[in-house]
Write an enzyme that holds these catalytic residues in place. Structure first.
Site, PDB file in Angstrom:
ATOM      1  N   HIS A 239      17.198   4.898 -70.950  1.00 21.72           N
ATOM      2  CA  HIS A 239      16.753   4.310 -72.216  1.00 21.72           C
ATOM      3  C   HIS A 239      16.683   5.338 -73.353  1.00 21.72           C
ATOM      4  O   HIS A 239      16.172   5.021 -74.425  1.00 21.72           O
ATOM      5  CB  HIS A 239      15.432   3.531 -72.066  1.00 21.72           C
ATOM      6  CG  HIS A 239      15.629   2.230 -71.327  1.00 21.72           C
ATOM      7  ND1 HIS A 239      14.637   1.311 -71.158  1.00 21.72           N
ATOM      8  CD2 HIS A 239      16.726   1.680 -70.746  1.00 21.72           C
ATOM      9  CE1 HIS A 239      15.104   0.264 -70.489  1.00 21.72           C
ATOM     10  NE2 HIS A 239      16.375   0.475 -70.218  1.00 21.72           N
TER      11      HIS A 239
ATOM     12  N   CYS B 280      20.396   1.072 -63.974  1.00 24.71           N
ATOM     13  CA  CYS B 280      20.073   0.354 -65.211  1.00 24.71           C
ATOM     14  C   CYS B 280      21.384  -0.220 -65.747  1.00 24.71           C
ATOM     15  O   CYS B 280      22.429   0.430 -65.659  1.00 24.71           O
ATOM     16  CB  CYS B 280      19.473   1.308 -66.238  1.00 24.71           C
ATOM     17  SG  CYS B 280      19.069   0.504 -67.799  1.00 24.71           S
TER      18      CYS B 280
ATOM     19  N   TYR C 216      17.609   1.123 -77.067  1.00 19.02           N
ATOM     20  CA  TYR C 216      16.204   1.530 -76.943  1.00 19.02           C
ATOM     21  C   TYR C 216      15.854   2.724 -77.833  1.00 19.02           C
ATOM     22  O   TYR C 216      14.687   2.946 -78.130  1.00 19.02           O
ATOM     23  CB  TYR C 216      15.853   1.852 -75.480  1.00 19.02           C
ATOM     24  CG  TYR C 216      15.629   0.602 -74.649  1.00 19.02           C
ATOM     25  CD1 TYR C 216      14.355   0.123 -74.401  1.00 19.02           C
ATOM     26  CD2 TYR C 216      16.701  -0.116 -74.130  1.00 19.02           C
ATOM     27  CE1 TYR C 216      14.134  -1.023 -73.648  1.00 19.02           C
ATOM     28  CE2 TYR C 216      16.503  -1.267 -73.379  1.00 19.02           C
ATOM     29  CZ  TYR C 216      15.225  -1.709 -73.145  1.00 19.02           C
ATOM     30  OH  TYR C 216      15.010  -2.851 -72.407  1.00 19.02           O
TER      31      TYR C 216
ATOM     32  N   ARG D 253       1.759  -5.901 -68.720  1.00 23.24           N
ATOM     33  CA  ARG D 253       2.764  -5.585 -69.750  1.00 23.24           C
ATOM     34  C   ARG D 253       2.246  -6.005 -71.129  1.00 23.24           C
ATOM     35  O   ARG D 253       2.456  -5.298 -72.117  1.00 23.24           O
ATOM     36  CB  ARG D 253       4.081  -6.310 -69.420  1.00 23.24           C
ATOM     37  CG  ARG D 253       5.158  -6.061 -70.455  1.00 23.24           C
ATOM     38  CD  ARG D 253       6.489  -6.695 -70.074  1.00 23.24           C
ATOM     39  NE  ARG D 253       7.478  -6.388 -71.102  1.00 23.24           N
ATOM     40  CZ  ARG D 253       8.765  -6.654 -70.996  1.00 23.24           C
ATOM     41  NH1 ARG D 253       9.249  -7.237 -69.920  1.00 23.24           N
ATOM     42  NH2 ARG D 253       9.602  -6.349 -71.967  1.00 23.24           N
TER      43      ARG D 253
ATOM     44  N   ASN E 226      11.167  -0.427 -63.672  1.00 26.08           N
ATOM     45  CA  ASN E 226      11.007   0.354 -64.901  1.00 26.08           C
ATOM     46  C   ASN E 226       9.677   1.089 -64.931  1.00 26.08           C
ATOM     47  O   ASN E 226       8.734   0.659 -64.274  1.00 26.08           O
ATOM     48  CB  ASN E 226      11.069  -0.596 -66.113  1.00 26.08           C
ATOM     49  CG  ASN E 226      12.488  -0.717 -66.647  1.00 26.08           C
ATOM     50  OD1 ASN E 226      13.277   0.208 -66.531  1.00 26.08           O
ATOM     51  ND2 ASN E 226      12.791  -1.859 -67.245  1.00 26.08           N
TER      52      ASN E 226
END
Ligand code: G6P
Length: 427
Positions: free
Chosen positions: A200, A170, A252, A95, A149
């Protein structure tokens, strides 16, 4: 309804596991008769710590739930009624790469949006498709409730390439629905909220009060409330944006609408991966303490709250065949116009023992239709690239993403990220 339910958690070494267990223990056995939790993770250390804490939490609550920590996926899945998938392929280290490399090219790096999200998807797709195939083989009637995700892309990959019963969850949109209900409770009666878009990239675009459409008045009211609140209230900009769009967006979308500001901020900060690594160190330190038998305090800093609430709403709606309306990522099947039928969308769905069926939603308002459609094209190309391990498709996905577009930048960034993640993609 079955009287004994088995839940298999794939990625049970996640720091989200204690919240899930706390949620199970908070529910009466007759509502949700979970009698067996099976835990599977490829990281044995984290798995062991979370399994130990789970046992202690169950004992402290005086409940009779069998727990087994298993290192064989098929054995772990055997007999499961629900499979919760919460994996992070490559861990926080990967990440961190996703969040830093794009910044060098003037593009935001984020775990679900833009290039970071695409690379998380490319790493995850082959793994989650294999897990879903194992479910198909071992416990084909089980529902997979996914938190991995980027949830929308992962959902599309699994639903296109397996026959598993997979629902993408979510907490994002449900949190906005709750917020709207709470903030407007005194002003509008009997509120219902509906969303359109993708995971998102979602928008609450219809707010009904006693069956009447009050979207515009409700947004105005929320914006006025924010104006009266303090100057540093972060919601202010959000409701201003909602007024312009005619819909309340998930946070987001700020990565698109406030792109430059987001890039500038990200440059001066630790990455979210670095922050989470610090938090998780504390979570696991607490969790490993043999005298702890509740959720670690450090989890308050982790984010993603409401996670278990959503999971249990789905389990209940499925087990009780209630037809409750809940938000999920599912296959479009004509629910939203001008989006491929086999692509995933995030919508209000009717949930019962057959799964989640999206409500017919119709057109995406023109105000944000182009954004949703471009991101959808990027997501579908990402699924194709991840399955075929194709550099050409990955490049097309990058250039379809409104955060990238520029093919020269896309090409260089793609190669740097493929190499940083040791991924071999051929043309
Ligand atoms: C929200 C998002 C999730 C995300 C979680 C934690 O709930 O909807 O997709 O996993 O926050 O995000 P973080 O950036 O803190 O890992």
């Amino acid at each position: 309804m079955k009287s004994e339910i088995k839940v298999a958690i794939v990625g049970s070494g996640s720091s989200y596991t204690p919240e899930l267990i706390e949620g199970i223990l908070a529910r009466a056995h007759d509502t949700l008769p979970i009698t067996h939790i099976s835990m599977f993770d490829v990281d044995r250390r984290r798995q062991g710590i979370m399994a130990g804490l789970t046992e202690r939490m169950i004992n402290a609550a005086g409940r009779k739930i069998k727990v087994d920590a298993c290192d064989d996926l098929d054995r772990s899945l055997a007999g499961a009624d629900f499979v919760i998938t919460q994996i992070r392929v490559g861990g926080m280290e990967a990440r961190h790469i996703d969040e830093t490399v794009p910044l060098k090219y003037g593009v935001i790096g984020q775990e679900t949006t833009g290039p970071g999200g695409m690379f998380k998807a490319l790493r995850t797709i082959p793994v989650i498709v294999n897990i879903a195939k194992a479910v198909e083989r071992v416990c084909p009637d089980a529902f997979i409730l996914n938190y991995t995700n980027p949830s929308g892309i992962v959902t599309e990959a699994v639903l296109k390439h397996t026959r598993a019963k997979f629902i993408g969850l979510c907490a994002g949109i449900p949190a906005i629905q709750d917020e709207i209900r709470q903030r407007l409770a005194g002003t509008f009666g009997n509120l219902k909220t509906y969303c359109v878009g993708l995971n998102h990239v979602g928008f609450i675009h219809r707010i009904l009060s006693d069956g009447r459409d009050v979207t515009r008045q409700a947004i105005d009211h929320l914006a006025e409330q924010d104006k009266r609140a303090s100057e540093d209230n972060r919601d202010m900009a959000r409701m201003d944006l909602a007024r312009i769009l005619g819909a309340i967006p998930i946070g987001y979308v700020n990565y698109f609408y406030h792109q430059r500001e987001k890039i500038a901020k990200a440059k001066g900060q630790l990455t979210r991966a670095q922050q989470v690594m610090g938090i998780e160190k504390d979570v696991f330190l607490e969790a490993a303490n043999p005298s702890l038998s509740r959720k670690p305090d450090a989890l308050k800093r982790r984010g993603g709250e409401g996670y278990s609430e959503i999971t249990f709403s789905f389990m209940k709606a499925i087990l009780h065949n209630s037809g409750e309306e809940l938000v999920a990522s599912v296959t479009n099947n004509g629910a939203v116009d001008m989006i491929d039928n086999d692509a995933s969308v995030e919508l209000v769905c009717r949930v019962d023992n057959n799964g989640a069926v999206p409500l017919k939603t119709g057109e995406i308002p023109l105000a944000f239709r182009a954004l949703v459609q471009s991101v959808k094209a990027y997501e579908t190309l990402t699924v194709d690239a991840g399955m075929a391990r194709s550099r050409r498709l990955a490049l097309l996905a990058f250039t379809s993403n409104p955060l990238v577009l520029d093919i020269d930048i896309a090409s260089k960034m793609l190669d740097e990220m493929l190499s940083a993640h040791n991924l071999e993609y051929v043309d």
